[in-house]
Design an enzyme around this catalytic site. Sequence first.
Site, PDB file in Angstrom:
ATOM      1  N   GLU A 277      -9.010   2.792 -16.819  1.00 33.93           N
ATOM      2  CA  GLU A 277      -9.171   2.894 -15.221  1.00 33.93           C
ATOM      3  C   GLU A 277     -10.009   1.988 -14.855  1.00 33.93           C
ATOM      4  O   GLU A 277      -9.874   1.424 -13.676  1.00 33.93           O
ATOM      5  CB  GLU A 277      -9.660   4.108 -15.146  1.00 33.93           C
ATOM      6  CG  GLU A 277      -8.515   5.409 -15.576  1.00 33.93           C
ATOM      7  CD  GLU A 277      -7.416   5.168 -14.754  1.00 33.93           C
ATOM      8  OE1 GLU A 277      -7.335   5.209 -13.534  1.00 33.93           O
ATOM      9  OE2 GLU A 277      -6.171   5.042 -15.381  1.00 33.93           O
ATOM     10  N   TRP A 280      -8.520  -1.272 -14.402  1.00 32.83           N
ATOM     11  CA  TRP A 280      -7.516  -1.389 -13.168  1.00 32.83           C
ATOM     12  C   TRP A 280      -8.144  -1.862 -11.991  1.00 32.83           C
ATOM     13  O   TRP A 280      -7.654  -2.662 -11.173  1.00 32.83           O
ATOM     14  CB  TRP A 280      -6.996  -0.050 -12.799  1.00 32.83           C
ATOM     15  CG  TRP A 280      -5.680   0.388 -13.578  1.00 32.83           C
ATOM     16  CD1 TRP A 280      -5.559   1.262 -14.525  1.00 32.83           C
ATOM     17  CD2 TRP A 280      -4.625   0.138 -12.966  1.00 32.83           C
ATOM     18  NE1 TRP A 280      -4.268   1.685 -14.946  1.00 32.83           N
ATOM     19  CE2 TRP A 280      -3.633   0.763 -13.838  1.00 32.83           C
ATOM     20  CE3 TRP A 280      -3.860  -0.618 -12.191  1.00 32.83           C
ATOM     21  CZ2 TRP A 280      -2.051   0.620 -13.988  1.00 32.83           C
ATOM     22  CZ3 TRP A 280      -2.543  -0.808 -11.978  1.00 32.83           C
ATOM     23  CH2 TRP A 280      -1.799  -0.243 -12.760  1.00 32.83           C
ATOM     24  N   TRP A 308      11.726   1.299   6.857  1.00 32.22           N
ATOM     25  CA  TRP A 308      11.060   2.273   7.218  1.00 32.22           C
ATOM     26  C   TRP A 308      11.266   3.416   8.163  1.00 32.22           C
ATOM     27  O   TRP A 308      11.831   2.777   9.345  1.00 32.22           O
ATOM     28  CB  TRP A 308       9.736   2.162   7.162  1.00 32.22           C
ATOM     29  CG  TRP A 308       9.136   1.311   5.823  1.00 32.22           C
ATOM     30  CD1 TRP A 308       8.588   0.214   5.753  1.00 32.22           C
ATOM     31  CD2 TRP A 308       9.023   2.011   4.495  1.00 32.22           C
ATOM     32  NE1 TRP A 308       8.308  -0.350   4.563  1.00 32.22           N
ATOM     33  CE2 TRP A 308       8.546   0.794   3.854  1.00 32.22           C
ATOM     34  CE3 TRP A 308       9.089   3.083   3.821  1.00 32.22           C
ATOM     35  CZ2 TRP A 308       8.348   1.071   2.332  1.00 32.22           C
ATOM     36  CZ3 TRP A 308       8.988   3.192   2.505  1.00 32.22           C
ATOM     37  CH2 TRP A 308       8.640   2.101   1.785  1.00 32.22           C
ATOM     38  N   ASN A 343      -7.224  11.499  -8.021  1.00 36.02           N
ATOM     39  CA  ASN A 343      -6.360  10.577  -8.202  1.00 36.02           C
ATOM     40  C   ASN A 343      -4.970  10.875  -8.482  1.00 36.02           C
ATOM     41  O   ASN A 343      -3.882  10.133  -7.827  1.00 36.02           O
ATOM     42  CB  ASN A 343      -6.669   9.739  -9.231  1.00 36.02           C
ATOM     43  CG  ASN A 343      -6.082   8.247  -9.660  1.00 36.02           C
ATOM     44  OD1 ASN A 343      -6.028   7.605  -8.396  1.00 36.02           O
ATOM     45  ND2 ASN A 343      -5.320   8.147 -10.399  1.00 36.02           N
ATOM     46  N   TRP A 361       4.290   2.333   3.834  1.00 33.76           N
ATOM     47  CA  TRP A 361       3.089   2.749   3.000  1.00 33.76           C
ATOM     48  C   TRP A 361       1.780   2.134   3.962  1.00 33.76           C
ATOM     49  O   TRP A 361       0.550   2.690   3.610  1.00 33.76           O
ATOM     50  CB  TRP A 361       3.257   1.893   1.727  1.00 33.76           C
ATOM     51  CG  TRP A 361       3.392   0.350   1.666  1.00 33.76           C
ATOM     52  CD1 TRP A 361       4.483  -0.280   1.792  1.00 33.76           C
ATOM     53  CD2 TRP A 361       2.271  -0.663   2.056  1.00 33.76           C
ATOM     54  NE1 TRP A 361       4.312  -1.868   2.001  1.00 33.76           N
ATOM     55  CE2 TRP A 361       2.934  -1.867   2.108  1.00 33.76           C
ATOM     56  CE3 TRP A 361       0.728  -0.564   2.118  1.00 33.76           C
ATOM     57  CZ2 TRP A 361       2.206  -3.144   2.336  1.00 33.76           C
ATOM     58  CZ3 TRP A 361       0.236  -1.676   1.950  1.00 33.76           C
ATOM     59  CH2 TRP A 361       0.837  -2.879   1.919  1.00 33.76           C
ATOM     60  N   TRP A 384      -1.404   2.183  -3.217  1.00 31.39           N
ATOM     61  CA  TRP A 384      -0.189   2.489  -2.171  1.00 31.39           C
ATOM     62  C   TRP A 384       1.026   1.725  -2.553  1.00 31.39           C
ATOM     63  O   TRP A 384       2.126   2.339  -2.510  1.00 31.39           O
ATOM     64  CB  TRP A 384      -0.750   2.307  -0.801  1.00 31.39           C
ATOM     65  CG  TRP A 384      -1.594   3.353  -0.091  1.00 31.39           C
ATOM     66  CD1 TRP A 384      -2.572   3.792  -0.143  1.00 31.39           C
ATOM     67  CD2 TRP A 384      -0.570   4.480   0.552  1.00 31.39           C
ATOM     68  NE1 TRP A 384      -2.666   5.115   0.419  1.00 31.39           N
ATOM     69  CE2 TRP A 384      -1.553   5.763   0.768  1.00 31.39           C
ATOM     70  CE3 TRP A 384       0.795   4.886   0.710  1.00 31.39           C
ATOM     71  CZ2 TRP A 384      -1.124   6.816   1.404  1.00 31.39           C
ATOM     72  CZ3 TRP A 384       1.026   6.235   1.128  1.00 31.39           C
ATOM     73  CH2 TRP A 384       0.140   6.960   1.447  1.00 31.39           C
TER      74      TRP A 384
END
Length: 483
Positions: A277, A280, A308, A343, A361, A384
């Site tokens: 993590e 990341w 969208w 998360n 998004w 996202w």
Amino acid sequence: MKMSNSLVWFRRDLRAFDHAALHRALTSSNRVYCVFVYDSDILDPLPRDDRRVRFIHASLASLDAELRRLGAYLIVRQGRPLEVIPALATELAVDAVLVCADYEPDAVERDAQMAERLSNDGRKFLSLKDQVIFEQDEVRTLAGGPFSVFTPYKNAWLKRLAAMPEALASYPVDPYAHAFAPPLGSSALPSLSEIGFEPGEPPLPAGMEGAEELFERFVSHIADYGQARDFPAEDGTSRLSAHLRFGTTSIRHLVRTARQMIENGAGGSGATVWLSELIWRDFYSMILARNPQVVTCSFKPAFDAIAWEQDDELFSAWCEGRTGYPLVDAAMAQLNRTGFMHNRLRMVSASFLTKDLGIDWRRGERYFALKLNDYDLASNNGGWQWAASTGCDAQPWFRIFNPVAQSQRFDAQGEFIRAWVPALERLGAKEIHAPWLVDTDVLAEKGVVLGRDYPLPVVDHDAARKRTLERFAVVKKTSSQFS
């Protein structure tokens, strides 16, 4: 070359230990000053009760106290840094201003302008890596290019760290404290009211002490992290994201500890998962630094052709936790009331907005930016775009989270939902995940009338899933950028 005076400008690095810029200044200057600027360009648009400002304010008090222990002090100013810093540099007659590097596009542009202004005054601007282990092009593919998929990046990251253990070297401060400029008078820090914000407590333990408190508590049960982190009703995460965002802890300190636990077998599989993590963070920071256009565009340009939905009512229902899907609504309630979201729920709520409601998004990303205590542009944007299947390392576009299945799997007993959606607190474990499927008489017995006490679903998931597949399929026909 030894400098006479230098100025360390704190930004998202609010600590006085293992600090790259502070260490460099103290070891290369006769006298070191420290400053933090409440940036009016950032603060002016914020609500007056912004939780993050309270966190920063409390963390500055912690930083100032530690600097005073070391015989120094923190200068605090308010205004536009491009005006405040050069003026203060002139006032203090410093040879250089030192900072820890920031990779967000606006910060990169600001720092470039700052370097030019200081250069015009005959001063240096030194930017040092501090908030990541490896930045930008330090981890490359075998062909020498950048990565765009996480797992190969992580493997290369780990390999590079094994070859460069000095990347985790600490930057001590205490041994060089004699170089600090001593305090001048009382120089009290401004209150929240004095900088134009409402008084209040920070949303979580702040400052270096708060970070260490949370870290010690997390390390005591890190072995369980690999499993516990997925269940929002459990306290299974580190809660250190805001501290990493504002630099009240050191990423090197965290990675060093994780690696030591892995090597000693003390952290079980949880330490390995947690280290992943942390990697990341480096990955998304690299993506943003190399691709600043992702702030407003999809990582792959073809994804910007997705049509969208433009539905403000549905977007408001999502923001306010009125979708009729209990886990999504509980997640949004947690975010709105506390500034924190688990998360797993960030993925679920982002998938719901983009895949069930079909809403861009970018609208969700900006809402999280307003609400999250730990808002970090690189990680938030990356997360996202991953959920929306528009970014690098995206989940396949046809993989769509089922909000009911996610609820049944990760909040099986409904504990998290009951905590944040009190209208459903009397429902049982089999009823709470999809109340619209429960007999109305059973709901009435438990004080729930759908449409009055709790919303009916704003969309049908199965129908929404089909629309999403069609939406992506239209673009897929003309592009090879889909999984």
